[in-house]
Design an enzyme around this catalytic site. Structure first.
Site, PDB file in Angstrom:
ATOM      1  N   LYS A  13      17.752 -84.959  52.386  1.00 43.07           N
ATOM      2  CA  LYS A  13      18.920 -84.337  51.765  1.00 43.07           C
ATOM      3  C   LYS A  13      20.106 -85.254  52.098  1.00 43.07           C
ATOM      4  O   LYS A  13      21.096 -84.855  52.721  1.00 43.07           O
ATOM      5  CB  LYS A  13      19.062 -82.910  52.340  1.00 43.07           C
ATOM      6  CG  LYS A  13      20.043 -82.017  51.661  1.00 43.07           C
ATOM      7  CD  LYS A  13      19.650 -81.541  50.284  1.00 43.07           C
ATOM      8  CE  LYS A  13      20.825 -80.781  49.686  1.00 43.07           C
ATOM      9  NZ  LYS A  13      20.873 -80.750  48.248  1.00 43.07           N
ATOM     10  N   ASP A  66      15.723 -80.272  47.587  1.00 46.68           N
ATOM     11  CA  ASP A  66      15.837 -79.200  46.580  1.00 46.68           C
ATOM     12  C   ASP A  66      15.126 -79.602  45.280  1.00 46.68           C
ATOM     13  O   ASP A  66      14.396 -78.822  44.681  1.00 46.68           O
ATOM     14  CB  ASP A  66      17.307 -78.803  46.341  1.00 46.68           C
ATOM     15  CG  ASP A  66      18.230 -79.986  46.118  1.00 46.68           C
ATOM     16  OD1 ASP A  66      17.790 -81.146  46.289  1.00 46.68           O
ATOM     17  OD2 ASP A  66      19.405 -79.764  45.764  1.00 46.68           O
TER      18      ASP A  66
END
Ligand code: IPM
Ligand code: MG
Length: 370
Positions: free
Chosen positions: A187, A219
């Site tokens: 991330k 994600d």
């Protein structure tokens, strides 16, 4: 071959499934004249009840003295509803991961064609999926400094360069033996620890020009795993993201009850199903033992170098499924043709096929049963 194997059943369905995993190891030993010496130790809620400690010193000592460990699961409902409890079963598992230096957790997501219908994802999306997760296991917010005050709390998400590098090397080496694709998941658009992660993976990637390396945000990965799982070969990721993404990916394999894992580091390997203690079905002979059995197969392959024996176990599982045998979690509800077995009976079915393949290997029988 002589090996010391420590069995840590832990809690809940861990007790039932590790019995089946152990039985398969015993079968392989007797078929080949190997000497597997088994010992047992406590961990988790059962260890807290017996000693007050989720990881008694004796368990860690025994683990360090063994060649490999077969683990079940830890956890108990009592702790789930009470976040104030300081002594928790999960600390046993985290303690042994750290204590044995098990920094790489390998979670293969392999879909048996026979289970295409068991998943809630469309079969045409799933067919042919074969992913190998490398989840970092001894760093991240799991092990960073924890602070708790009256009105705030924090978990430090920390990674050191060497921690990223050593697992990256393992993942790239594995990619070389597979389809030569590695996707590193982080991330890095938000987290500093992920920016270090990405930097180090990029550096290691230069040593593996034959491996196609990509980087994906966590994600996006959670979405892509469901949208197009076949795009992935090796996925390399952090402790937290690996925890989340492998539970998600278990649905590709039909059920959590199918997912095996191997935790490796500098010493003995640790083999465990990805599923938890599942207290709702514990002690009822309902749990799926295949993840434990497939974890035993990973032990034979990775810790003992017995690839052929490991394949025999995987093939026995395939035969059991081909013959329509299922535990409740992987039942084919659409056709209702499954022969539903309990944990013990499922374990025995696999053993039957393992035995038959040993006989056919020795030339006493020509073919495996259909
Ligand atoms: C896993 C489990 C563990 C984890 C728990 C039981 C501590 O969910 O092995 O994925 O979070 O690592
Ligand atoms: Mg998990």
């Amino acid at each position: 071959m002589k090996k010391k194997i420590l069995v840590i059943p832990g809690d809940g369905i861990g007790l039932e499934v590790t019995r089946c995993g152990k039985a398969v190891l015993e079968q392989v030993a007797s078929d080949n004249g190997y000497e597997f010496l088994f010992d047992e130790a406590l961990m988790g809620h059962s260890a807290i009840e017996a000693t007050g400690d989720p990881l008694p010193g004796e368990t860690l000592q025994k683990a360090k003295a063994s060649d490999a460990i077969l683990f079940g699961a830890v956890g108990h409902i009592k702790y789930d509803s009470d976040p104030t409890l300081k002594v928790r079963p999960e600390n046993g598992l985290l303690g042994i991961r750290k204590g044995l230096g098990l920094y790489a957790n390998l979670r293969p997501i392999v879909l048996f064609d026979e289970l295409l219908q068991a998943s809630s994802i469309k079969p045409e999306v799933l067919k042919g999926t074969d992913i190998l997760f490398f989840r970092e296991l001894t760093g991240d917010a799991y092990f960073g400094e924890k602070v708790r005050a009256a009105d705030y709390s924090s978990d430090l998400m920390i990674y050191h360069r060497y921690e990223v590098e050593r697992i990256a090397v393992k993942a790239f080496e594995a990619a070389r033996t597979r389809r030569k694709k590695l996707c590193s998941v982080d991330k890095a658009n938000v987290l500093e620890s992920s920016r270090l992660w990405r930097e180090v993976v990029q550096e290691v990637a230069k040593r593996y020009p034959d491996v196609e390396t990509t980087h994906m945000y966590a994600d996006t990965t959670s979405m892509q795993l469901i949208k197009n799982p076949r795009q992935f070969d090796v996925i390399l990721t952090t402790n937290i993201f690996g925890d989340l993404l492998t539970d998600e990916a278990s649905q590709i394999a039909g059920s959590m009850g199918m997912l095996a894992s191997a935790s490796i580091g500098d010493g003995a390997g640790f083999y465990e199903p990805v599923h938890g203690s599942a207290y709702d079905i514990a002690g009822q002979n309902k749990a799926n033992p295949l993840a434990s059995i497939l974890s035993a197969a990973l032990m034979l392959e990775i810790s003992f170098g017995l690839k052929e024996e490991a394949n025999r176990i995987t093939e026995a599982v395939r035969q059991v499924l081909k013959n329509g045998y299922r535990t409740g979690d992987i039942a084919d509800t659409a056709t209702d043709k499954s022969k539903i077995l309990g944990t013990k009976e499922m374990g025995e079915k696999v053993l039957e096929f393992v035995r038959q393949s040993a006989v056919s290997k020795k030339g006493k029988a020509e073919v495996l049963p259909a």
